[in-house]
Scaffold this active site. Structure first.
Site: not given
Ligand SMILES: Cc1ncc(C[n+]2csc(CCOP(=O)(O)OP(=O)(O)O)c2C)c(N)n1
Ligand SMILES: [Mg+2]
Lengths: 325, 316
Positions: A60, A129
């Site tokens: 971000e 959230h």
């Molecule tokens: C700071 C932040 N940005 C965006 C999100 C929204 N978000 C939640 S999970 C996710 C994807 C994360 O991917 P990864 O780290 O690969 O973990 P996975 O979900 O695949 O276990 C996003 C963009 C968030 N929760 N926190």
């Protein structure tokens, strides 16, 4: 006029502005292939290609900063952050860079960009959230701040934000994405920043509703009229910077009472600030203290019954207004 | 591999318990018993069990919003995990946190966190505390491939290497951050190499193989325990279900998902390697535990309105 959902109105604004101005581009997490976490950017990647609609890594602070750099050198970026909660990771680029640069460099650099994101409780997303953080952004000089509550305003304000030469923080509401409303089809339908909307006229009390709470305030006003013979005037400021204080003051001078409704936390809130401004300028016209209805002073709990208690509903607004009479 | 057949069977049982828990959680979500976002770890069970079984009781674990399985593997009663999903007062976080915010301090599960990348600095702090208190504890910090792109990743790896903190950074590479595939979000797709420039050596595990994950994590944890300096482990896996329940999965090919499910299922494949397991009987036993968890969650009370401010501050 066409009937559109809030999300579709935003989508139309983005589409039209991408079409109108080559310098406009969008970046954000999962806005392209995934079509946006809330589908606001649906279809834009297909229509404009990945030069104009860019999926980013989850970074971000850096994507906002990249927007700032691009804006300083002639582009007009729109950065989508998935929710306002994640914008806290970008606070440095928003406050120390985006908002400060025009002033800090004596007007030699401009930062014409928009940071868009949704906020709001009600979907049981828990303490990381669900918050409403417009008050945090209101605190910061150097940028504009919009909090649209209707599809028409969402479109008109977003288009105005994209065309503005100032940096804009544009806060949408998650619970409104599906809401429908009439939206002007005119490609130059702009809603000017700093123009409040009077959603309902009334003579007995002024209710100012922020973001989604403008809708809640209208619901409360209907109940007050039907069941309690109180005619409330409901004002939606639509933008908090600039703020259309004259319209609010004029209403308070007429009704002599004021309640401010916001979803965010009470301390240092939008209502706290607005109450100060009103009493400074219309003290002699007040027949009662200015009251505030706000979210509770705690991180948003997940559990449904607690969450429902933690953000304002129309009933609380009704009760608060009644207490003034 | 596991020391003995009993240990191997226990791994299998725990993986299956997590799988069935997740499936039931999904069903409860569809019935509106569970709200918010629900992120399931179906397909990733071997990364969880392999890692957690390589830890000692006194070691710390910290994870993400996809962490029902981490709590369960660590020994938290599935009843209390399910109750948290239901938002009940008997849940692991008293209903305040929900699916994304599990916690069990007694079992040194220091929580799941909803902010991507938010847990890495905390892991450094926990590890700092272990050394400060002059213990042998190690912290295992689990995060996703997508989280490796947050600023906290670089900042924490540098600090952990500089200050020699006993952390195993475990990136669960399920090849997607939401709808963005690994090659669309990371220039270096060998994520275990991402630490080299910071002075954090990397290891890679087959995250579909509980035995391999266990071996690699054991090596990492014991090296970190002895040397008091961090290691990055990449466990390569695949998320069989959507990112959360609200994911139409248009960003990936149905056939790819099918192939991963059919060819690489960590539970099916591990069960086949073991002689003499009655998967059906095991499944039945686990089914009863999950039924009991749902019943417990269902029968528990919501937190009372009066309790809403509890724990905001420490009283007294
Ligand atoms: C700071 C932040 N940005 C965006 C999100 C929204 N978000 C939640 S999970 C996710 C994807 C994360 O991917 P990864 O780290 O690969 O973990 P996975 O979900 O695949 O276990 C996003 C963009 C968030 N929760 N926190
Ligand atoms: Mg991932």
């Amino acid at each position: 006029m066409a009937e559109l959902r809030y999300r579709e109105a935003l989508n139309q604004a983005l589409r039209e502005e991408l079409e109108r101005d080559e310098r406009v581009f969008i970046l954000g997490e999962d806005i392209g292939v995934f079509q946006g976490a809330f589908k606001v950017t649906d279809g834009l990647l297909e229509a404009f290609g990945d030069k104009r609609v860019r999926d980013t890594p989850i970074s971000e602070n850096t994507i906002v900063g990249l927007g700032v750099g691009a804006a300083m050198t002639g582009l007009r970026p729109i950065v989508e952050l998935m929710t306002v909660n994640f914008s806290l990771l970008a606070m440095d680029q928003i406050v120390n860079h985006m908002a400060a640069i025009p002033y800090m460099f004596n007007g030699q650099a401009r930062v014409p960009m928009v940071v868009r994101m949704p906020q709001g409780a009600g979907h049981q997303l828990g303490p990381t959230h669900s918050h409403c953080l417009e008050a945090i952004y209101l605190h910061v000089p150097g940028m504009l701040l919009a909090v649209p509550s209707t599809p028409a305003d969402a479109k008109g304000l977003l288009k105005a934000a994209i065309r503005d030469d100032n940096p804009v923080v544009f806060i949408e509401h998650e619970s409104l994405y599906g809401a429908k409303g009439e939206v002007p089809e005119d490609e130059d339908h702009l809603v000017e920043f700093g123009q409040a909307a009077i959603r309902r006229e009334g003579t007995d009390v002024t209710i100012v509703g922020i973001s989604r709470m403008a809708i809640t305030a209208q619901e409360a006003a209907e109940t007050l009229a039907e069941e309690h013979d109180i005619q409330a005037e409901v004002i939606d400021p639509r933008t908090l910077r600039p703020l259309d204080l004259p319209t609010i003051l004029e209403s308070v001078r007429k009704t002599n009472r004021c309640v401010i409704v916001e979803e965010g936390w009470p301390h240092g809130g939008v209502g706290a600030n607005l109450a100060a401004l009103i009493q400074e300028q219309a003290f002699d016209h007040l027949d009662a203290p200015i009251l505030r209805v706000s979210g509770l002073d705690l991180p948003m709990p997940y559990s449904k019954p607690l969450e429902q208690l933690a953000f304002p509903h129309a009933e609380q607004v009704v009760e608060t207004v009644k207490s003034l009479f | 591999m596991a020391d003995g057949l009993d240990e191997a069977r226990e791994w299998l049982a725990t993986m299956l318990l997590i799988r069935r828990f997740e499936e039931r959680a999904g069903q409860m979500y569809a019935k509106n018993k569970v709200g918010g976002f629900l992120h399931l770890a179906i397909g990733e069970e071997a990364t969880i069990v392999g890692a957690v079984r390589a830890m000692r009781d006194e070691d710390y674990l910290i994870s993400t919003y996809r962490s029902h399985g981490h709590a369960i593997a660590r020994g938290t009663d599935p009843k209390r995990v399910m109750a948290e999903l239901f938002g009940k007062a008997t849940g692991v976080s008293g209903g305040r946190g929900g699916s994304m915010h599990m916690f069990d301090g007694e079992r040194r599960f220091m929580g799941g966190y909803g902010i991507v990348g938010g847990n890495l600095p905390l892991a450094a702090g926990i590890a700092f505390s272990s050394d400060y208190r002059e213990t042998e504890e190690v912290t295992v910090c689990v995060f996703g491939d997508g989280a490796a792109n947050q600023g906290t990743f670089g900042e924490t790896l540098n600090l952990a290497a500089l200050w020699k903190l006993p952390v195993v950074f475990m990136v669960t590479n399920n090849q997607f951050g939401m709808g963005t595939s690994l090659e669309r979000h990371s220039a270096q797709t060998d994520l275990h190499k991402r630490g080299e420039g910071y002075g954090v050596p990397g290891l890679r595990a087959d995250g579909m193989d509980v035995g391999d994950t266990y071996e690699v994590m054991s090596e990492a944890i014991e090296r970190v325990r002895a040397d008091r300096t961090p290691i990055l482990v990449e466990a390569v896996t695949y998320r069989f279900a959507g990112h959360s329940m609200a994911d139409p999965e248009e960003y990936r090919e149905k056939d790819d998902v099918k192939e991963w499910r059919e060819q690489h299922d960590p539970i099916k494949n591990f069960a086949e390697k073991l002689e003499d397991v009655d998967l059906e009987a095991l499944d039945e036993e686990i089914g009863a535990r999950i039924d009991a968890a749902v019943e417990f969650a269902e029968d528990s009370d919501f937190p009372t309105p009066e309790s809403i401010y509890d724990h905001l501050y420490v009283d007294g």
